[in-house]
Design an enzyme around this catalytic site. Structure first.
Site, PDB file in Angstrom:
ATOM      1  CG  ASP A 182      -0.307   5.584   3.994  1.00 43.74           C
ATOM      2  OD1 ASP A 182      -0.472   4.476   3.734  1.00 43.74           O
ATOM      3  OD2 ASP A 182      -0.976   6.159   2.625  1.00 43.74           O
ATOM      4  CE  LYS A 192      -5.430  -3.196  -1.163  1.00 41.53           C
ATOM      5  NZ  LYS A 192      -5.429  -3.227  -1.979  1.00 41.53           N
TER       6      LYS A 192
END
Length: 248
Positions: free
Chosen positions: A150, A154
């Site tokens: 993952d 951000k």
């Protein structure tokens, strides 16, 4: 009845993540509702394959985890749907492979592959991989994989990326000299992030000598569904390999 996180078969001697819940490197634990056959494998097969960590301060003995003789042990951190791990286990029956993946729906996919192919050289850790790494002895693994983790894109999420200076130091610690750490991602920013941190790790050396070495998959790469989706979306992956150097 669908098994929820608190209803999964318990971990005998399970460890909490040393980073704490607010530092988990994974997202949700479960996706869509499991089918009856998946629930059965989760309740019956997973406990026979699940790795149990020893008491705190005591190391694992990786080769002893498997019911068949193994010449070496590999670890895949975040195996997703398990297709890479299962393919490698089938191709290398004398290699024990530990898969770490907390996402229940991914675990049941690997369980199906293990069951259908009667793989006996697979063990599963379905919690945070940092606790598993901490329990492994120095120089106890020949390979570690981190494939399409993952990216937490951000800026405020980036502390949740698995790759960090500390994580790479732990990965290097558990790999024997000459062994390798392989990383793949279709996110350029994460590949660059990993290269920067690997360059700061004195025990890991990037093996690339030409651009092809990081733009083409490894010779024994079976491919994954996620990779196929990335390519279809126009995101070419990077394939990074680092060799363990120096004393164990």
């Amino acid at each position: 009845m669908t098994l929820g996180r608190d209803q999964l078969p318990p971990h005998p001697g399970g460890h909490e993540s040393p980073e704490g819940a607010d530092r988990a490197f994974y997202g949700r634990r479960k996706g869509k509702r499991l089918r009856a056959g998946q629930e059965q494998r989760l309740s019956e097969l997973l406990p026979t394959l699940r790795l149990t960590l020893p008491p705190a301060g005591e190391p694992l003995d990786p080769p002893s985890l498997f019911p068949v003789p193994v010449d070496e042990v590999w670890l895949e951190i975040g195996f997703g749907g398990g297709e890479h791990l299962a393919a490698q286990a089938a191709a290398h029956p004398r290699t024990g492979i530990i898969g770490a993946e907390p996402f229940v729906n991914g675990v049941v996919k690997l369980l199906r592959a293990v069951d259908e192919a009667a793989l006996r050289n697979v063990r599963i850790w379905d919690e945070d991989a940092t606790a598993l790494l901490a329990a492994l002895p120095d120089a106890s693994l020949a390979r570690v994989y981190l494939l399409y983790p993952d990216p937490w894109p951000k800026r405020r999420q980036r502390k949740r990326r698995f790759v960090s200076d500390g994580a790479l130091a732990e990965i290097a610690r558990v790999i024997r000299p000459g062994g390798v750490f392989r990383f793949a991602s279709d996110i350029d920013d994460y590949a660059g992030w990993t290269l920067v941190r690997a360059a700061r790790c004195p025990d890991l050396a990037w093996t690339a000598e030409a651009a092809r070495d990081w733009t083409q998959p490894w010779s024994d790469w079976p491919g994954t569904r996620y990779e196929a989706k990335a390519l279809a979306a126009g995101r070419p992956p990077s394939y990074l390999e680092f060799r363990r150097v120096g004393p164990a």
